[in-house]
Design a protein around this motif. Structure first.
Motif: not given
Length: 845
Positions: A752-754, A775, A779-780, A783, A817, A821
């Motif tokens: 889910q977090k790539r 990671l 996305e962290s 987490f 994406r 960003w």
């Protein structure tokens, strides 16, 4: 217990041969601070009963509440040894250990770097059950890169005995794995100056124990014990207590095979004579009512005497009391530190090359190498420590040569000082006071000889984070430290009441001074006030310090954390890009190219204060490994940003008149370009700019810096836009320890977090697996909480910044994406959502 004596400490400070400067380093929660308590108690600063519980080196309230070390803390400890066995170069039997307890959490790795710079030895602590983690490897690598010699403490042995209830042979095998994993890291560093630093129990540079219970031992201690009992040479016994050495009771001899001739399993020497008796003692104490006679017999055998009050203690407390008397932790640790770690007089001979930026034959370098108290003062300030007087700091560091005194006139070379511009970041002032750091206290000094760690009062106005203090007019500075973490996570802050803005800015300046890794920025275009740190926890602590200490009394509003990106190019510019000066009298033709990852890494490994373009090894690497043309390698004009980053500006022209006159202006433009790229004003990484042609006006008044710098910036921006520009996002290396039966939940969350799973390794002797993955830092956020929720709190993660990764989507293409960003970053910085088109920077002939 020794009696704490400041007088003896001050006396020993003048004897560098009897000084040991060490840092305690480890992965988070492996027991550094509780272990340090035993050494502090042995020096008479706290009582033995409090050792392992007080955590005296956690001097901040939030450290005590969180049970985690946030800031490294220094303390000086005095010990006396038996005069019969002293190190060869020692001057008497009294020793001074200057000890720094450093953090284990990756977000505070900059504190570890600062501690290691002023240390000669490192006590590496590893949990015997968990083993070496990613942060263990990181901090050990930091130590070795600073030429800091390691010794090992395998901690929390009580967990193996009580929690896991392992048999002696299983405990031995666990120890072997830990030692092998540490030696694998050490063996990757081949340094002739450090010599043989491979660790091993028979070398007595490995200790085993339990810091919280206050006990530890080396094989040397047991060998001495049995040498007296059996009337045999200690050296002969020592060899039998480790490795494949088994006692055959029938033949009454040592053998190398695990079984005798009849097939009976023999007991390993370490298990029979070292860990076996300890395991037996644990069992007897836990069942003391059933085994009182056996326990008393064993206590008599090991020479432990208990008072009536101690005999009435509960099993848990009684065990701690017995073990502290039988194998006091400080005895083993002090033995390792004094006998197996170098004094400043020894260490500075081989560390000077890594420390001093000047000629190794000049007066300052020779004084450092000889640890000369009569030489010029050469002190490195590794960090700034807040004083009780708000807004002021102690400049903490180490004196490498000379003797520094209160009231002495000194020259301060800041971290931005360069020998090319000797007036920049160079100040002359007087030292108000010198102080000895003793945990959360200080002791005033009149003077301090080389080889010691001290704090200076009155120089904080001239230093931002680090610097060199000297009395030599022509001294070069110490090399800047190389950190393993980067401030890639940031938050925007502002005061609730606008009239408090000056106080906020002043507080940000103090916060930046107090933390080696934090960056406090003011974005002039967006008007944002930004704090950048290594991770979520680091930013949380920074914000707390800002509110509680540096901006006390004002309300601060903060944004959610965001990530810093980098910009790069992925192919050669599709055309030669032209930019004209404002007066139309000068023209610059350039192209952009992507740099190979190997070259980027090579540039980043070079110390920041070195002039990289004069480093022959680097130039040879470009020509031999990467087949660059020698004539162009010699015409590298600049590295950026800050003359140290992984971007190159190269002159590939021939026979251009007046070219050298615009070199500095083009380099200044290159610094600006690499600091704020064209996509979203983020730093540029891995880009080579080649100057293809230049047309300059014959009259120098028409080719001044005000004409050349804007022209250069425009041409560089145009070349980036024509070279398939891309964003780069920072990536964590995430190491997750989790029970095998719920590892699927971790995979789902990472997906889910790539996250990309790199490996899954079973942890022997347990039902755990270690999952390593990449990671994305973006996305962290959150987490940790998501991981706890997905695994019912049974997973433990540790993330460390690992690398930058190209985001493949085109940031200039709507709907991607990367485009999202880019727009978010630009809007946050007060820019238009989309960068200017190529025509804005690229001029026509």
């Amino acid at each position: 217990m020794s009696k704490y004596s400041l007088e003896k400490i001050l006396e020993l400070m003048n004897h560098p041969s009897n000084i040991r400067n060490i840092s305690v380093i480890a992965h988070v929660d492996h027991g550094k601070t509780t272990l340090t308590d035993s050494m502090v108690s042995k020096a008479g600063i706290i009582s033995t009963k409090l050792a392992g519980e007080k955590r005296v080196m956690d001097t901040r309230k939030d450290e005590q509440l969180r049970c985690i070390t946030i800031k490294s803390t220094a303390i000086s400890l005095y010990y006396e040894l038996d005069e019969q066995s002293l190190p060869q170069d020692s001057d008497g039997n009294s020793f001074l250990i200057n000890l720094i307890d450093s953090p284990g959490h990756v977000d505070f790795s900059s504190e570890v770097t600062a501690a290691l710079r002023v240390s000669d030895g490192a006590l590496v602590v590893v949990d015997c059950v968990s083993g070496a983690f990613v942060q263990t490897e990181t901090v050990l690598n930091q130590a070795l890169s600073e030429r800091v010699k390691p010794v090992l403490m395998i901690n929390k042995v009580d967990r193996a005995i009580l929690e896991l209830q392992l048999e002696p042979e299983e405990i031995y095998q666990q120890f072997v794995k830990v030692i092998e994993s540490i030696n694998v890291i050490i063996s990757s560093y081949e340094d002739e100056y450090l010599g043989d630093i491979i660790i091993g129990p028979t070398k007595s540079n490995v200790a085993f124990g339990a810091g919280k219970q206050g006990w530890s031992f080396t094989l040397n201690q047991f060998a001495e014990m049995y040498a007296k009992k059996w009337n045999m040479p200690k050296e002969k016994i020592l060899k039998r207590l480790w490795g494949d050495n088994f006692w055959d009771p029938k033949r009454k001899k040592w053998v190398k095979t695990k079984k005798d001739k009849e097939g009976n399993v023999l007991e390993r020497g370490f298990c029979k004579y070292v860990i076996g008796p300890i395991c037996q003692l644990f069992k007897l104490v836990n069942q003391k009512e059933k085994n009182e006679k056996a326990l008393n017999k064993l206590l008599n055998g090991i020479g432990v005497k208990l008072t009536n009050e101690e005999r009435e203690e509960e099993s848990k407390e009684l065990l701690v009391t017995i073990m502290k008397k039988f194998l006091p932790a400080a005895d083993a640790l002090i033995e390792m530190i004094i006998y197996h770690l170098p004094s400043p007089k020894v260490a500075q001979r081989y560390r000077v090359q890594n420390l001093y930026a000047g000629d190794q034959n000049d007066e300052c370098a020779q004084a450092i190498a000889n640890c000369d108290p009569d030489g010029p003062v050469m002190m490195y300030v590794s960090k700034m420590i807040p004083t009780k007087k708000k807004g002021r700091f102690y400049a903490f560091g180490r004196v490498f040569s000379g003797t520094i005194k209160s009231g002495q006139k000194v020259t301060i070379l800041g971290q931005n000082y360069s020998a090319e511009f000797p007036k920049k970041d160079r100040f002359i002032t007087k030292v108000q006071n010198t102080v000895l750091m003793m945990g959360n206290k200080i002791e005033p000094l009149i003077k301090c000889c080389c080889g010691n760690m001290i704090g200076l009062v009155g120089v904080d106005d001239y230093l931002v984070k680090t610097g060199t203090i000297t009395t030599h007019e022509n001294a070069y500075p110490f090399k800047q430290m190389s950190f393993t973490v980067s401030p890639v996570v940031r938050i925007a802050i502002k005061p609730k009441k606008i009239q408090n803005l000056p106080k906020l800015i002043e507080g940000m300046q103090k916060l930046e001074k107090a933390d080696s890794c934090v960056k406090c920025l003011i974005d002039e275009k967006s008007g944002e006030y930004i704090i950048a740190g290594a991770g979520e926890l680091h930013l949380e602590i920074c914000l707390k310090d800002l509110k509680d200490d540096y901006c006390k009394g004002i309300e601060i509003i903060s944004s959610d954390p965001v990530v810093s990106f980098s910009e790069t190019v992925t192919q050669e510019s599709s055309q030669v890009c032209l930019a004209k000066s404002a007066n139309n009298h000068n023209r610059l033709f350039v192209k952009a190219y992507p740099l190979e990852e190997g070259i980027i890494n090579t540039i980043e490994k070079v110390n920041k204060d070195q002039k990289i373009y004069s480093t022959n090894n680097f130039l040879n690497t470009l020509t031999t490994k990467y087949s660059w043309d020698k004539k162009f390698v010699k015409k590298i004009w600049a590295f950026g940003p800050e003359q140290t980053g992984p971007n190159l500006l190269i002159d590939t022209t021939k026979g251009i008149q007046y070219l050298n006159e615009i070199k500095s202006a083009c380099s200044a433009g290159f610094q600006s370009f690499t600091g704020v790229g064209v996509l979203c004003n983020e730093p540029v990484r891995g880009v080579k700019i080649e100057i293809k042609d230049v047309k300059l006006h014959a009259d120098s008044i028409h080719r001044g810096e005000n004409q050349v710098i804007p022209m250069a910036i425009n041409s560089f921006y145009a070349s980036e836009l024509t070279a398939k520009p891309r964003l780069m996002e920072p990536i964590f290396l995430c190491e997750i320890s989790v029970p095998k039966y719920i590892s699927g939940q971790v995979y789902n969350l990472l997906n889910q977090k790539r996250g990309i799973v790199l490996s899954e390794i079973p942890k022997e002797g347990s039902n755990l697996v270690i999952i390593k993955s990449d990671l994305p830092i973006i996305e962290s956020f959150g987490f940790n909480a998501d991981l706890r929720s997905a695994t019912q709190g049974k997973a433990f993660e540790q993330c460390v910044f690992d690398h930058w990764e190209v985001v493949e989507e085109d940031p200039l293409k709507e709907g991607t994406r990367a485009n999202k960003w880019m727009k978010e970053t630009r809007v946050r910085k007060g820019l238009e959502p989309v960068p200017f088109p190529l025509e804005h920077y690229h001029d026509k002939l």
